[in-house]
Scaffold this motif. Structure first.
Motif, PDB file in Angstrom:
ATOM      1  N   VAL A 117      -5.544  -1.357  -7.865  1.00 47.94           N
ATOM      2  CA  VAL A 117      -5.665  -0.034  -6.910  1.00 47.94           C
ATOM      3  C   VAL A 117      -5.604   1.138  -7.660  1.00 47.94           C
TER       4      VAL A 117
ATOM      5  N   SER B  49       1.635   1.727  -3.613  1.00 40.95           N
ATOM      6  CA  SER B  49       0.293   2.287  -4.088  1.00 40.95           C
ATOM      7  C   SER B  49       0.152   3.871  -3.787  1.00 40.95           C
TER       8      SER B  49
ATOM      9  N   ILE C  53       0.546  -1.294   0.005  1.00 39.44           N
ATOM     10  CA  ILE C  53      -0.042   0.085  -0.071  1.00 39.44           C
ATOM     11  C   ILE C  53       0.806   1.401  -0.130  1.00 39.44           C
TER      12      ILE C  53
ATOM     13  N   MET D 203      -5.640  -2.327   2.414  1.00 39.29           N
ATOM     14  CA  MET D 203      -5.295  -3.361   1.783  1.00 39.29           C
ATOM     15  C   MET D 203      -5.705  -4.624   2.636  1.00 39.29           C
TER      16      MET D 203
END
Length: 172
Positions: A126, A41, A38, A76
């Motif tokens: 994502v 991301s 994450i 996540m």
């Protein structure tokens, strides 16, 4: 008289043990893996978007749209991580090497390519979700991004990674 250069390879038993340890690590430390995933991301969203992004790795959450009327946090969760898509590839790779040690380098290369593909596909999922939320709003964008397009990206990308793994690992 010429001497043929002897290729030095890592013992296949050690490789199998390391792959199985990696598989166990993916299961036991999936929280750390999700936090890293994450964070990546969040970094990508921060670079490609104009809306405020904040990552909380301890919660495996990226917040975006900060400062707007529609901020959103994406967490996540274990079912959304690429860890559990990489896991079967690692286990199958370990089994293939255990059964046929001479394919070790080919299987490891295939595993690297397929694992990278799975991770990239999950990042695309994502980003797709975040883009749809921005474009269609929180309710509609999240619904379409999470249930339909996000799932399609994951399934198609995962299938492509699996086919690539098998093709690379078994070709001569």
């Amino acid at each position: 008289m010429t001497l043929a250069a002897r290729r030095i390879t890592f013992p296949s038993r050690v490789t199998v043990v390391l792959l199985l340890a990696l598989a166990a690590g993916l299961v036991l430390a999936h929280g750390l893996y999700r936090a890293a995933e994450i964070s990546v991301s969040g970094a990508i969203l921060d670079v490609v978007s104009s809306y405020g992004v904040h990552v909380v790795p301890g919660r495996q959450t990226v917040y975006f749209g900060l400062g707007s009327d529609t901020p959103l946090g994406l967490r996540m969760t274990p079912e959304c991580t690429s860890a559990f898509l990489v896991l079967p590839l690692v286990v199958v790779g370990a089994v293939m090497i255990a059964l046929r040690p001479r394919v070790q380098s080919r299987v490891l290369a295939a595993l690297g390519v397929a694992a990278l593909a799975v991770v990239v596909v999950n990042q695309l999922r994502v980003l797709t979700l975040a883009g749809l939320v921005r474009w269609l709003g929180v309710d509609t964008g999240y619904h379409w991004g999470h249930t339909l397009l996000g799932s399609m990206v994951s399934v198609l990308g995962g299938a492509a990674a699996l086919v690539t793994f098998v093709w690379l690992a078994t070709r001569k």
